[in-house]
Design an enzyme around this catalytic site. Structure first.
Site, PDB file in Angstrom:
ATOM      1  N   LYS A 257       2.627  -4.938   0.660  1.00  0.00           N
ATOM      2  CA  LYS A 257       3.243  -4.793  -0.664  1.00  0.00           C
ATOM      3  C   LYS A 257       4.689  -5.260  -0.554  1.00  0.00           C
ATOM      4  O   LYS A 257       5.463  -4.710   0.227  1.00  0.00           O
ATOM      5  CB  LYS A 257       3.179  -3.334  -1.125  1.00  0.00           C
ATOM      6  CG  LYS A 257       4.001  -3.046  -2.398  1.00  0.00           C
ATOM      7  CD  LYS A 257       3.904  -1.586  -2.852  1.00  0.00           C
ATOM      8  CE  LYS A 257       4.860  -1.287  -4.007  1.00  0.00           C
ATOM      9  NZ  LYS A 257       4.824   0.124  -4.443  1.00  0.00           N
ATOM     10  N   ASP A 262      11.901  -1.938  -6.992  1.00  0.00           N
ATOM     11  CA  ASP A 262      11.030  -1.239  -7.943  1.00  0.00           C
ATOM     12  C   ASP A 262      11.850  -0.327  -8.840  1.00  0.00           C
ATOM     13  O   ASP A 262      12.186   0.796  -8.472  1.00  0.00           O
ATOM     14  CB  ASP A 262       9.976  -0.426  -7.173  1.00  0.00           C
ATOM     15  CG  ASP A 262       9.005   0.301  -8.103  1.00  0.00           C
ATOM     16  OD1 ASP A 262       9.006  -0.014  -9.324  1.00  0.00           O
ATOM     17  OD2 ASP A 262       8.252   1.172  -7.616  1.00  0.00           O
ATOM     18  N   LYS A 269      12.302   4.472 -13.588  1.00  0.00           N
ATOM     19  CA  LYS A 269      12.517   5.582 -12.659  1.00  0.00           C
ATOM     20  C   LYS A 269      13.830   6.286 -12.979  1.00  0.00           C
ATOM     21  O   LYS A 269      14.746   5.660 -13.527  1.00  0.00           O
ATOM     22  CB  LYS A 269      12.614   5.038 -11.216  1.00  0.00           C
ATOM     23  CG  LYS A 269      11.288   4.644 -10.591  1.00  0.00           C
ATOM     24  CD  LYS A 269      11.466   4.200  -9.147  1.00  0.00           C
ATOM     25  CE  LYS A 269      10.145   3.790  -8.526  1.00  0.00           C
ATOM     26  NZ  LYS A 269       9.174   4.880  -8.404  1.00  0.00           N
ATOM     27  N   ASP A 280      10.887  -0.967  -1.211  1.00  0.00           N
ATOM     28  CA  ASP A 280       9.506  -1.060  -1.689  1.00  0.00           C
ATOM     29  C   ASP A 280       8.793  -2.328  -1.197  1.00  0.00           C
ATOM     30  O   ASP A 280       7.639  -2.566  -1.550  1.00  0.00           O
ATOM     31  CB  ASP A 280       9.478  -0.975  -3.220  1.00  0.00           C
ATOM     32  CG  ASP A 280       8.231  -0.271  -3.744  1.00  0.00           C
ATOM     33  OD1 ASP A 280       7.556   0.420  -2.949  1.00  0.00           O
ATOM     34  OD2 ASP A 280       7.926  -0.431  -4.942  1.00  0.00           O
ATOM     35  N   ASP A 339       5.207   1.913 -13.553  1.00  0.00           N
ATOM     36  CA  ASP A 339       5.737   2.249 -12.220  1.00  0.00           C
ATOM     37  C   ASP A 339       4.624   2.300 -11.162  1.00  0.00           C
ATOM     38  O   ASP A 339       4.908   2.372  -9.974  1.00  0.00           O
ATOM     39  CB  ASP A 339       6.482   3.587 -12.290  1.00  0.00           C
ATOM     40  CG  ASP A 339       7.404   3.808 -11.100  1.00  0.00           C
ATOM     41  OD1 ASP A 339       7.622   2.838 -10.337  1.00  0.00           O
ATOM     42  OD2 ASP A 339       7.904   4.941 -10.954  1.00  0.00           O
ATOM     43  N   GLU A 341       2.979  -0.054  -9.972  1.00  0.00           N
ATOM     44  CA  GLU A 341       2.893  -1.522  -9.921  1.00  0.00           C
ATOM     45  C   GLU A 341       2.337  -2.030  -8.602  1.00  0.00           C
ATOM     46  O   GLU A 341       1.817  -3.140  -8.543  1.00  0.00           O
ATOM     47  CB  GLU A 341       4.272  -2.139 -10.184  1.00  0.00           C
ATOM     48  CG  GLU A 341       5.200  -2.241  -8.962  1.00  0.00           C
ATOM     49  CD  GLU A 341       5.572  -0.902  -8.340  1.00  0.00           C
ATOM     50  OE1 GLU A 341       5.484   0.118  -9.046  1.00  0.00           O
ATOM     51  OE2 GLU A 341       5.936  -0.872  -7.150  1.00  0.00           O
ATOM     52  N   ARG A 343      -0.267  -1.184  -6.792  1.00  0.00           N
ATOM     53  CA  ARG A 343      -1.712  -1.445  -6.839  1.00  0.00           C
ATOM     54  C   ARG A 343      -2.027  -2.669  -7.701  1.00  0.00           C
ATOM     55  O   ARG A 343      -3.010  -3.361  -7.476  1.00  0.00           O
ATOM     56  CB  ARG A 343      -2.442  -0.188  -7.340  1.00  0.00           C
ATOM     57  CG  ARG A 343      -2.072   0.245  -8.728  1.00  0.00           C
ATOM     58  CD  ARG A 343      -2.429   1.707  -9.013  1.00  0.00           C
ATOM     59  NE  ARG A 343      -1.429   2.640  -8.473  1.00  0.00           N
ATOM     60  CZ  ARG A 343      -1.519   3.959  -8.551  1.00  0.00           C
ATOM     61  NH1 ARG A 343      -2.565   4.538  -9.130  1.00  0.00           N
ATOM     62  NH2 ARG A 343      -0.573   4.720  -8.047  1.00  0.00           N
TER      63      ARG A 343
HETATM   64  N1  BES Z   1       7.129   2.472  -4.839  1.00  0.00           N
HETATM   65  C1  BES Z   1       6.680   3.624  -5.520  1.00  0.00           C
HETATM   66  C2  BES Z   1       6.203   4.737  -4.579  1.00  0.00           C
HETATM   67  C3  BES Z   1       7.290   5.472  -3.859  1.00  0.00           C
HETATM   68  C4  BES Z   1       8.051   6.428  -4.517  1.00  0.00           C
HETATM   69  C5  BES Z   1       7.488   5.276  -2.531  1.00  0.00           C
HETATM   70  C6  BES Z   1       9.001   7.149  -3.821  1.00  0.00           C
HETATM   71  C7  BES Z   1       8.442   5.993  -1.827  1.00  0.00           C
HETATM   72  C8  BES Z   1       9.196   6.931  -2.471  1.00  0.00           C
HETATM   73  C9  BES Z   1       5.489   3.257  -6.409  1.00  0.00           C
HETATM   74  O1  BES Z   1       5.552   2.008  -6.968  1.00  0.00           O
HETATM   75  C10 BES Z   1       5.489   4.241  -7.523  1.00  0.00           C
HETATM   76  O2  BES Z   1       6.411   4.251  -8.265  1.00  0.00           O
HETATM   77  N2  BES Z   1       4.436   5.042  -7.605  1.00  0.00           N
HETATM   78  C11 BES Z   1       4.343   6.033  -8.607  1.00  0.00           C
HETATM   79  C12 BES Z   1       2.911   6.097  -9.063  1.00  0.00           C
HETATM   80  C13 BES Z   1       2.714   6.974 -10.252  1.00  0.00           C
HETATM   81  C14 BES Z   1       3.378   6.362 -11.468  1.00  0.00           C
HETATM   82  C15 BES Z   1       1.217   7.132 -10.479  1.00  0.00           C
HETATM   83  C16 BES Z   1       4.769   7.364  -7.993  1.00  0.00           C
HETATM   84  O3  BES Z   1       4.422   7.636  -6.834  1.00  0.00           O
HETATM   85  O4  BES Z   1       5.475   8.099  -8.664  1.00  0.00           O
HETATM   86 ZN    ZN Z   2       6.586   0.613  -5.952  1.00  0.00          ZN
HETATM   87 MN    MN Z   3       6.625   1.978  -8.757  1.00  0.00          MN
END
Ligand code: BES
Ligand code: ZN
Ligand code: MN
Length: 485
Positions: A257, A262, A269, A280, A339, A341, A343
């Site tokens: 990835k 992000d 966020k 990210d 967010d 993104e 996947r």
């Molecule tokens: N890159 C983030 C995941 C992440 C968050 C990694 C904090 C490390 C620390 C990912 O893109 C994301 O934002 N995931 C969301 C998914 C949710 C919206 C279902 C998350 O984990 O909040």
């Molecule tokens: Zn992300």
């Molecule tokens: Mn994200």
């Protein structure tokens, strides 16, 4: 006793000799040479409590003794006969901290490497040389007073150069991953990653293919493209091929990835710690790092590195909650949260990878905050649709001391992704967030053995030691080396 080492040290003229000192009992065989040449000084120091041998304590003796007029660093290893991975790493970190400010370039260990639980001697040599070399990594390029530190040579008794070389190459790979991870988002963009792939291609004679947005459009990769649509930076699907075996041999594929920043997109966020979302792309960085380690070691296998690179930004062009996109696989996705993104870029890359008829595919991603809640910074989450891949990864994880924990992919979780408007939603609700993200990916990996590593908790550390960890380059490199054996 240990005269071989003595001969070697006197011929190579190591700048610094390191001796492991236990806090209890006599000095083991491994330190007898140093003891002999230092006239019992170590035991005397321990008796008068000048140096107790406590785990990860160090003491520099600028001139060790009359017999041996070279500097010696004592490194405490505590009282356990065998160290855990974590304690062994602490010992090596303490040595790195002690020798960083010193001018020495060639260091030699007096005797064998440490005894580490669950590892044979060769594995310990690899880990010690990896950790030692990796410990000298320093982020450079942005501060006025950058100092470049390095050691040029690490010597051990036993001459197992092959084991040391694996450690050195792994350290080069993980340091590269750290550097890419630590670079700020305004420097490390998708096109920067594409340029890195071209550099790697020239340096190591790899086949490199940069799939740009127009080609992705022709391929029907609307899910991947949707993520970068809010950004002024162009997205790339980056492919690097290392051909170390016959053309007919199926390749091992790793996918990273590569969200170079992000923001969350329109599902923005919160501000706190948002800077950390420059990390990210650490999955991508670890795949670059693994490619580097493999190119240095040249094992006999075919290995393809794929990077899904995009920047997730809000704008007038960005995806909105409720938008529906068609993936390259033909399945449609309702983007309920922009967010989620990772996947969305990975699913199209996973479909693209089918053309390589892979032996196995491992994707690596800072995918979910939920994985950080579940496993913290110790284990990466591991999901797989194949028992052999799972077993191989668990074994590689043990050998490399780069921890993963098996997570579930039961069908019962899949219904959390149901959508009234598309084949699936891109989020599965608040429960089991790391699992439902993996379930989403599993819908695109049915045609090959696959594992997914959620490294959201392990790819970087915060606080005063804030920085990319270089994980899981050790694990991935070990996995591939085992496949070549
Ligand atoms: N890159 C983030 C995941 C992440 C968050 C990694 C904090 C490390 C620390 C990912 O893109 C994301 O934002 N995931 C969301 C998914 C949710 C919206 C279902 C998350 O984990 O909040
Ligand atoms: Zn992300
Ligand atoms: Mn994200």
């Amino acid at each position: 006793m240990n005269s071989m080492l003595f001969d070697r040290l006197s011929t190579v003229q190591a700048d610094l000799v390191i001796a492991f000192v236990p806090s209890e009992g006599g000095l083991s065989e491994s330190t007898s040479w140093i003891n002999e040449n230092m006239g019992g000084l170590i035991l005397q120091l321990r008796d008068d409590k000048s140096f107790s041998g406590k785990l990860a304590d160090t003491l520099l003796l600028p001139v060790a003794s009359q017999e041996y007029a070279q500097p010696v660093l004592l490194a405490g290893i505590g009282s356990d006969a065998e160290l855990s991975d974590a304690d062994a790493k602490k010992v090596i970190s303490s040595i790195v901290s002690a020798i960083k400010p010193l001018p020495y370039k060639t260091v030699a260990f007096a005797g064998k490497a440490l005894n580490v639980k669950g590892h044979d001697e060769a594995e310990v040599l690899t880990l010690v040389s990896q950790w030692l070399n990796e410990g000298f990594y320093q982020f450079t390029g942005f501060k006025k007073e950058d100092a470049t530190l390095s050691i040029e040579n690490v010597l051990f008794e036993g001459d197992n150069q092959a084991a040391l070389d694996i450690g050195i190459a792994t350290a080069a790979g993980s340091s590269y991953a750290k550097q890419l991870g630590n670079l700020p988002g305004n420097v490390c963009t998708p096109s920067y990653l594409a340029a890195q792939a071209q550099n790697m291609g020239e340096k190591y004679e790899l086949e490199v293919d940069l799939v740009d947005e127009s080609r992705m459009n022709d391929l029907g990769m609307q899910s991947l493209l949707s993520v970068g649509r809010g950004s002024d930076q162009a997205s790339y699907l980056i492919v690097m091929k290392y051909n170390g075996a016959d053309e007919g041999k199926k390749p091992y594929v790793m996918l990273g990835k590569g969200i170079t920043f992000d923001t969350g997109g329109i599902s923005l966020k919160p501000g706190a710690k948002m800077d950390e979302m420059k990390y990210d792309m650490c999955g991508a960085a670890s795949v670059f790092g693994t490619m580097k380690a493999i190119c240095e070691l040249k094992p006999k296998l075919n290995f393809i590195a794929v990077i899904a690179a995009a920047e997730n930004m809000p704008s007038g062009n960005a995806s909105k909650p409720g938008d529906i996109v068609k993936t390259m696989s033909g399945q449609t996705v309702e983007i309920l949260n922009t967010d989620a993104e990772g996947r969305l870029v990975l699913c199209d890359a996973l479909t693209y990878i089918e053309r390589f008829e892979p032996e196995s595919v491992i994707d690596v991603a800072t995918l979910t905050g939920a994985c950080v809640v579940a496993l913290g910074g110790v284990n990466s989450g591991m999901y797989s649709n194949n028992d052999d891949v799972k077993t191989d990864l668990l074994h590689a994880s043990k050998v490399s001391a780069d921890k993963v924990w098996p997570m579930p992919l039961d069908d019962e979780y899949q219904k959390q992704l149901d959508s009234n408007f598309a084949d699936m939603a891109n989020i599965g609700g608040p429960e089991a967030g790391s699992v439902t993200a993996a379930c989403f990916l599993s819908r695109f990996t049915k045609s090959y053995p696959w594992a997914h590593l959620d490294i959201a908790g392990t790819a970087w550390t915060g606080g005063t030691t804030k920085g990319a960890s270089g994980r899981p380059v050790g694990l991935l490199t070990q996995y591939l080396l085992q496949k070549a054996n």
